[in-house]
Write a protein that holds these residues in place. Structure first.
Motif, short mmCIF file in Angstrom:
data_model
loop_
_atom_site.label_atom_id
_atom_site.label_comp_id
_atom_site.label_asym_id
_atom_site.label_seq_id
_atom_site.Cartn_x
_atom_site.Cartn_y
_atom_site.Cartn_z
N GLU A 48 0.82 -1.21 0.00
CA GLU A 48 0.00 0.00 0.00
C GLU A 48 0.86 1.26 0.00
O GLU A 48 0.56 2.22 -0.70
CB GLU A 48 -0.91 0.00 1.23
N GLU A 105 2.19 1.82 -3.42
CA GLU A 105 1.16 2.40 -4.29
C GLU A 105 1.06 3.90 -4.03
O GLU A 105 0.98 4.71 -4.94
CB GLU A 105 -0.20 1.75 -4.00
N ARG A 106 1.08 4.23 -2.75
CA ARG A 106 0.92 5.62 -2.38
C ARG A 106 2.10 6.47 -2.86
O ARG A 106 1.92 7.59 -3.32
CB ARG A 106 0.81 5.71 -0.86
N GLU A 137 1.77 7.03 -6.51
CA GLU A 137 0.75 8.05 -6.73
C GLU A 137 1.34 9.44 -6.52
O GLU A 137 1.16 10.36 -7.32
CB GLU A 137 -0.39 7.79 -5.75
N GLY A 172 3.52 10.49 -9.27
CA GLY A 172 2.71 10.91 -10.42
C GLY A 172 2.18 12.32 -10.23
O GLY A 172 2.20 13.13 -11.16
N VAL A 173 1.73 12.63 -9.00
CA VAL A 173 1.17 13.95 -8.73
C VAL A 173 2.20 15.05 -8.97
O VAL A 173 1.89 16.11 -9.49
CB VAL A 173 0.65 14.00 -7.27
N HIS A 192 5.84 4.32 -12.12
CA HIS A 192 5.98 2.90 -11.77
C HIS A 192 7.41 2.43 -11.93
O HIS A 192 7.89 1.60 -11.18
CB HIS A 192 5.05 2.05 -12.65
#
Lengths: 328, 698
Positions: free
Chosen positions: B135, B138-139, B142, B145-146, B153
Motif C-alpha cells: 500500500e 502504491e501511495r 501516486e 505521479g502527482v 511505476h
C-alpha cells in the motif's frame, strides 16, 4: 551487475599470471639454490658431497633446467593437476604441507576480521556521535595505545601473564593431545578455546585503526543534508543513524577490506612465531630462508591469489552496497 | 481558535560556539496562515534557514532554541507548542514528516544516493501511516505521479543520480507531500535549478498547495520568487524580522529601508536603460559582530546617530496586516531622518553606442569541442559528447556579449575552449589583439602571451581561490609568471588593483578565508585584471552571490569596463543579469547558438522559440505580474549532447515544431537588424518578448 562481475573476473587473470611469474623470479633471485644450501648443511655435519652427487640432486629436483622451463613445469602442474611441486626440505609434496595451514590461517583471519568489525563499529559510532565526550576521549586513548603497540609485544605480555598467573600455556592453536589428531568436534572446540588469544592480539591494531577511520568518516557524514532530511521525516535517531550516515561511512571500510585480508595473511608471522601457531607465516619464512623454492613459490602464489580474491570480494561488496558503482 | 497554522512568538535560537554565543534568531514573531504561503526573504546569513529548522526542532548543535513559542494548530482548536517539545522525543517525531515536512535546496545531497527514491519515500509513509509495504508503495507511486514524474511505476526504483536536477527536486517534493502535511517548509527549493525548471517547480508547489489546502513556508533570497509565490512576506535581517506584510504592499510600498534597498538592488529585466544598480553598501555582518541598536544601521541611509545605533527599534504595526521594525515608524518617538532619501547613484546613463561599428576583437568560427566517450577493455571510442558543436560569433572591442542557456547547453565549455583550457576539436578562434592569431592552433608556449590579454572570472569565489596563498600571491601571480612585475613593484601594483576593485589595500597579506563571498569575487576580479587584459571571460560571476552583493559586483564590472575599455564575454543563466550588463546576447542550446541579437531586440522580439521560453520563465519582482497560466512550460531536459535529436535539437520541447524540424537542422541565419536565429520558422512565428515595465518603481 553481471557484466561488472564478469569484467572484474577477467581483470583478475592477467594479474594472477603476472604475480606468479614475478614471485617465481624473486624466489630465484638470491645466489645459489637449494642444492648449494644442502651441500653447506651436509658439510657442516661432516659429510662430503661430490660434484657428481650435486649434479645428481639438481637433476632430481629439476634445477638444471633453465628458469622459464622450471616455471612452466611448475605452473602447469599447479593449474592442471593441483600439484604445487615438491618441498625439498620436508621431502613431501607442497600441497600436503600447506592446505591445513592455509585453512587455519584463513579461519583465523576471518575470525579476526569479524572480531575487529564487531568491536570497532559500535565503538566508532559511539565515539563519533558523542564527539569530545569523556567516553570518546577514553576509547580514543585506548585506540592510540592499540595502534602504537606492536602485536608481538602484546603476544609476549599475554603469554607471560597467562603462564605466570594462570599456569597455562596459551601458545599454539591446539592442546598437545589434539595436534596430530584427526578433525572432530572436540578438536574444533579445542581450536576455538585457543583461538581467542591470537584473535585479540591480531585484532587489536586493526580495531584501533578502524575505530579512528570510522569515527572520521562518520563525523563527515553526520553533517550531510540527507541526515537532516531523514530527521525531517520523523525517523528516530538510532534508526536514521544506521540507515543513512553509517551505511555511507562503511564504504571506505569495505574498500579497505582487501588490505585487511593481505595484512592478516602475511602480517601475522611474528605473532605466529611467538605464539607457535601452525599458520602459514612461520612456514613461509622458513621456506624463504632455506630457498625451498616450490614451497615458497606456492605460498606466495596462494597468498597473492588470496589478496586478489580479497580485492574482488571487497569490490563486489562495494558494488552491492553502493549503487553509484553498479551504474557506471 | 486560530486562523493561523503556526504562530511564532519571540523565538530565540542561539548557537553556543567556542567564539561566543551567536544569536542566529533573536526575537522573531510571525504567523503562517492556514492554506497560505509565507515567504521569508533576506540575504544569506540572516537566519532564514535556522528559523525554518527551529519550527521542526532540527537545529544542528551547538544551536538550541532558548526562548519563545512556536504554537502549532493542527486543527483550529488544538495547540501544541513545538518549542517546548523534546527535539528527540516521540511527539515532535510524529509531527515531522507527517504534519510538517521540509524540502531543501540541493536534492542531490538532500537525498541519499544509496537508496532508491522509492525506498526513501516509502520509509516516510510507513513510519507515519498504518499501511502495508504494498500500500505504501502504491501511495508513493501516486505521489510521484502527482508531482509530474513520468512513468512513476518505473522511476520509483531509480536512484537520485539517475534523475535530472528538476526530477530529483520533484521526487523530494513527493516525499514531503506523501503524508499530506499541513505545512510544507521549502528552503530555497529552486535556487540550484535552471530558470525553466524553477518556473515548473514553483507552479507545481503553487498548484499542490491549492489542491491540498496546505500552508507553505517558503525561504528564498530571490525577490522574483517571492513575487511569484508569496501571500505574506517576512523580510529578515540578522536574526530579526524587519518587515512583515502582504506581498502586494511589500512590493508596492516597502517601508523598511532594508526592504527598499533589496528591491532596488535587483537587476530588472530592462534592456533599454543601462543604469547602475542601487547596491546596498557593505555586506551582512557576521552574527557574532551584530551591530548594537538596529542591526541594519551600519548599512542604512536613514540611520540617525544616537538613536538607531543605541536602541533596538520596536515591532511597530503600520496597519492591521503590516509590521515593521524601524524608528521611522515608531508611534511614540518617530525619528525624523536627517538624510532625506538619497537617490540611488544612477549617475550616467550607461547605454553605450551600438557595437556594430567597432573593431572585432574575437572572431570565433565554427568552433567544435567534442569529448570522446570510451567503453570496454581497450577504451574504444563509442561516441562523442558534442558540448560545443559548430559555434560562430564575433565579439567587438569594448562590448559585452552575454551568453545564456540552461545548464548542460555548453556555455561553460565554450568559455573554456576560447580560453584554450581545452584544445578545440575543430574551428578557429581569431583574436585581434596586438598580435593577431588563431588561438585554436597555438601551443601552450605561444598561448602564454594571450593568457595575459584574455582572462577569466569564475563562478564560485570559494573554490576558485587557492586557500593557502595570500591575496598578494593570488592577484600577483599573473604578473609574476609573465615577468611583468616583482618585489616592491608587484606589491604596489597589487595594492592598486585591490583599491580598484573596492578592497582595502592593507588586506594584501590576508588569506581568502578571511573574506566574504562578495569580497572573494572582488579578489577574483582583481586577479583577472592584473595583467591589463583586453578580453575577460566571466563565467557566472555573480550567481553564487546575494542580491545586494551581486549588484555591487555588477556595478564594479561595468565601472571597470568603462575605465579600462574591457571586452566581456559574460556567461550566465540569469536573464535579468544578462539583460542588465550585455550589449548583445547569444542564446545557446545543446552546443549551438540558436539566437544572437542586440540585447533590446532579443528581449523585445525574440525569434527563436527557445529564447521565448527562457524569457517567459524569468520571474519578475512584481506580484501583479503573476501569470503562471501564460507561462510556457518547457517539459523535459536539455537534450543529451552525446545523442542530440535529429533535425533541430530543440524540437522535442518546442511547441511550434513541425515535420521539417524533425528532419532538417536549421542554420543560424540573419533575420534583419543584426539579429540571427536558427529556426526554420523564425520569419513567420510571432513570439512573445519579455514584459518590460515602462517605469520601474524604486
Amino acid at each position: 551487475m553481471a557484466q561488472y562481475i564478469i569484467k572484474r573476473f577477467l581483470y583478475m587473470i592477467p594479474t594472477v599470471i603476472a604475480i606468479s611469474i614475478v614471485s617465481f623470479i624473486i624466489i630465484n633471485l638470491p645466489p645459489g639454490d637449494f642444492v648449494d644450501r644442502l651441500v653447506v648443511e651436509r658439510q657442516q655435519s661432516g659429510e662430503v658431497i661430490t660434484e657428481e652427487e650435486e649434479e645428481g640432486f639438481r637433476e632430481i629436483y629439476g634445477l638444471d633446467k633453465p628458469l622459464p622451463i622450471q616455471y612452466v613445469d611448475w605452473i602447469s602442474d599447479v593449474v592442471l593437476r593441483g600439484e604445487f611441486g615438491y618441498s625439498f626440505r620436508w621431502n613431501r609434496p607442497v600441497e600436503e604441507l600447506i592446505w591445513q595451514r592455509l585453512l587455519l590461517t584463513f579461519f583465523l583471519s576471518l575470525s579476526t576480521l569479524a572480531f575487529i568489525w564487531a568491536v570497532a563499529i559500535p565503538i566508532g559510532v559511539y565515539s563519533a556521535v558523542r564527539k569530545y565526550s569523556l567516553g570518546d576521549y577514553f576509547v580514543t586513548f585506548l585506540g592510540f595505545i592499540g595502534l602504537a603497540t606492536p602485536s608481538f609485544l602484546i603476544a609476549l605480555v599475554l603469554l607471560y601473564i597467562s603462564f605466570k598467573y594462570f599456569g597455562q600455556s596459551v601458545g599454539g592453536l591446539f592442546s598437545p593431545e589434539y595436534v596430530d589428531a584427526p578433525w572432530s568436534i572436540d578438536k574444533f572446540l579445542d581450536l576455538l578455546s585457543h583461538l581467542w588469544i591470537p584473535i585479540v592480539i591480531l585484532g587489536t591494531a586493526g580495531t584501533a585503526g578502524l575505530i579512528r577511520t570510522l569515527r572520521a568518516n562518520l563525523l563527515d557524514e553526520l553533517r550531510r543534508p540527507y541526515v537532516t532530511t531523514a530527521r525531517t521525516k520523523g525517523l528516530p535517531e538510532y534508526w536514521l543513524l544506521i540507515k543513512y550516515p553509517l551505511r555511507h561511512a562503511l564504504n571506505p571500510f569495505v574498500s579497505s577490506l582487501n588490505d585487511v585480508f593481505v595484512g592478516l595473511v602475511s602480517g601475522e608471522t611474528i605473532v605466529a612465531i611467538v605464539l607457535s601457531l601452525q599458520t602459514t607465516g612461520p612456514l613461509l619464512l622458513d621456506a624463504l630462508r632455506t630457498q625451498d623454492m616450490y614451497l615458497a613459490g606456492s605460498f606466495i602464489l596462494l597468498l597473492s591469489l588470496l589478496a586478489v580474491i580479497g580485492t574482488l570480494f571487497s569490490d563486489l561488496l562495494l558494488a552491492w552496497l553502493d549503487p553509484r558503482i553498479r551504474f557506471p | 481558535m486560530s486562523d493561523n497554522l503556526i504562530e511564532v512568538k519571540n523565538l530565540q535560537t542561539h548557537f553556543f560556539t567556542n567564539e561566543g554565543v551567536i544569536k542566529a534568531i533573536d526575537g522573531v514573531d510571525f504567523n503562517i496562515p492556514r492554506g497560505k504561503t509565507l515567504c521569508v526573504v533576506g540575504e544569506s546569513g540572516c537566519g532564514k534557514s535556522v528559523t525554518a529548522r527551529s519550527i521542526l526542532q532540527i537545529v544542528d548543535p551547538p544551536g538550541r532554541i532558548v526562548g519563545g513559542d512556536i504554537l502549532f494548530h493542527p486543527t483550529p482548536d488544538r495547540e501544541i507548542n513545538l518549542a517546548q517539545l523534546n527535539p528527540r522525543g516521540a511527539e515532535i517525531r510524529d509531527i515531522r514528516g507527517k504534519d510538517i515536512t521540509m524540502i531543501f535546496q540541493e536534492p542531490m545531497t538532500a537525498l541519499s544516493p544509496l537508496y532508491t527514491i522509492g525506498n526513501q519515500i516509502i520509509e516516510a509513509v510507513r513510519w507515519h501511516l498504518p499501511l502495508t509495504k504494498q500500500e505504501a508503495r502504491e501511495r508513493a507511486i501516486e505521489a510521484l505521479g502527482v508531482v509530474g514524474i513520468p512513468r512513476p511505476h518505473e522511476l520509483i526504483d531509480a536512484y537520485t543520480f539517475e534523475l535530472s536536477g528538476g526530477m530529483r527536486q520533484r521526487a523530494m517534493i513527493a516525499m514531503a507531500l506523501v503524508c499530506e502535511p499541513k505545512l510544507l517548509i521549502a528552503d530555497e527549493p529552486t535556487t540550484a535549478l535552471d530558470v525553466t525548471t524553477q518556473a515548473n517547480i514553483l507552479d507545481l508547489i503553487a498548484n499542490l498547495q491549492r489542491d491540498m489546502g496546505m500552508s507553505v513556508m517558503f525561504i528564498t533570497h530571490d525577490l522574483g520568487v517571492v513575487a511569484e509565490v508569496a501571500h505574506e512576506v517576512a523580510v529578515m535581517y540578522l536574526g530579526t524580522i524587519v518587515e512583515y506584510g502582504p506581498v502586494e504592499t511589500i512590493f508596492s510600498d516597502p517601508k523598511h529601508p532594508y526592504t527598499r534597498a533589496l528591491l532596488r538592488s535587483i537587476p530588472h529585466l530592462n534592456p533599454r536603460r543601462k543604469t547602475r544598480l542601487a547596491a546596498i553598501r557593505g555586506m551582512v555582518p557576521h552574527p557574532l559582530n551584530r551591530p548594537g541598536g538596529c542591526s541594519f544601521h551600519t548599512r542604512c541611509n536613514y540611520a540617525v546617530a544616537g538613536v538607531c545605533d543605541s536602541f533596538v527599534p520596536p515591532w511597530t504595526p503600520i496597519d492591521r496586516t503590516r509590521f515593521v521594525r524601524c524608528f521611522l515608524y515608531d508611534s511614540e518617538h518617530p525619528i525624523k531622518s536627517q538624510v532625506i532619501e538619497t537617490p540611488p547613484d544612477t549617475s550616467g546613463d550607461l547605454t553605450r553606442e551600438t557595437a556594430q561599428n567597432r573593431q572585432p576583437l574575437l572572431d570565433v568560427h565554427d568552433l567544435k569541442m567534442h569529448f570522446p566517450i570510451t567503453s570496454g577493455f581497450f577504451n574504444r571510442v563509442v561516441g562523442h559528447v558534442k558540448a560545443v558543436d559548430g559555434v560562430s560569433f564575433t565579439i567587438h572591442e569594448g562590448e559585452t556579449l552575454g551568453l545564456v542557456g540552461e545548464s548542460g547547453c555548453g556555455k561553460t565549455t565554450l568559455g573554456h575552449a576560447i580560453m584554450r583550457l581545452y584544445t578545440p576539436t575543430a574551428g578557429e578562434v581569431h583574436y585581434y589583439g596586438d598580435k593577431p592569431a588563431d588561438l585554436a592552433k597555438l601551443n601552450n608556449r605561444e598561448l602564454k602571451l594571450y593568457h595575459r590579454e584574455i582572462r577569466m572570472i569564475f563562478q564560485d569565489p570559494h573554490s576558485s581561490l587557492n586557500p593557502r596563498l595570500p591575496v598578494l600571491e593570488i592577484v600577483g601571480e599573473a604578473l609574476k609568471v609573465n615577468g611583468l612585475a616583482q618585489g616592491r613593484e608587484l606589491e604596489t601594483r597589487v595594492r592598486d588593483l585591490l583599491a580598484k576593485v573596492g578592497l582595502r589595500p592593507e588586506y594584501i597579506r590576508r588569506y581568502p578565508h578571511a573574506f566574504s563571498g562578495g569580497e572573494r569575487q572582488r579578489i577574483g576580479i582583481a586577479r583577472a585584471l592584473a595583467p591589463n587584459p583586453r578580453l575577460v571571460v566571466a563565467d557566472e560571476p555573480v550567481s553564487a552571490l546575494d542580491v545586494s552583493v551581486q549588484a555591487q559586483i555588477l556595478n564594479l564590472l561595468k565601472d571597470l569596463q568603462t575605465e579600462f575599455g574591457l571586452t566581456y564575454l559574460f556567461i550566465s543563466h540569469d536573464l535579468n543579469v544578462v539583460s542588465h550588463i550585455s550589449d548583445r546576447v547569444a542564446v545557446m542550446y545543446v552546443g549551438k547558438i540558436v539566437e544572437l541579437a542586440p540585447t533590446q531586440t532579443l528581449f523585445e522580439r525574440p525569434r527563436h522559440p527557445y529564447t521565448e521560453a527562457l524569457l517567459s520563465a524569468v520571474l519578475k519582482p512584481d506580484p501583479s505580474l503573476r501569470r503562471s497560466s501564460q507561462r510556457i512550460h518547457l517539459e523535459g531536459d536539455v537534450a543529451d549532447p552525446a545523442n542530440p535529436p535529429p533535425g533541430c535539437a530543440f524540437h522535442p520541447r518546442c511547441r511550434y515544431a513541425k515535420d521539417l524540424c524533425r528532419i532538417e537542422t536549421p542554420a543560424l541565419r540573419p533575420i534583419g537588424d543584426g539579429q540571427l536565429a536558427a529556426c526554420h520558422f523564425a520569419d513567420e512565428l510571432a513570439l512573445a518578448g519579455a514584459h518590460i515595465p515602462e517605469h520601474i518603481t524604486p
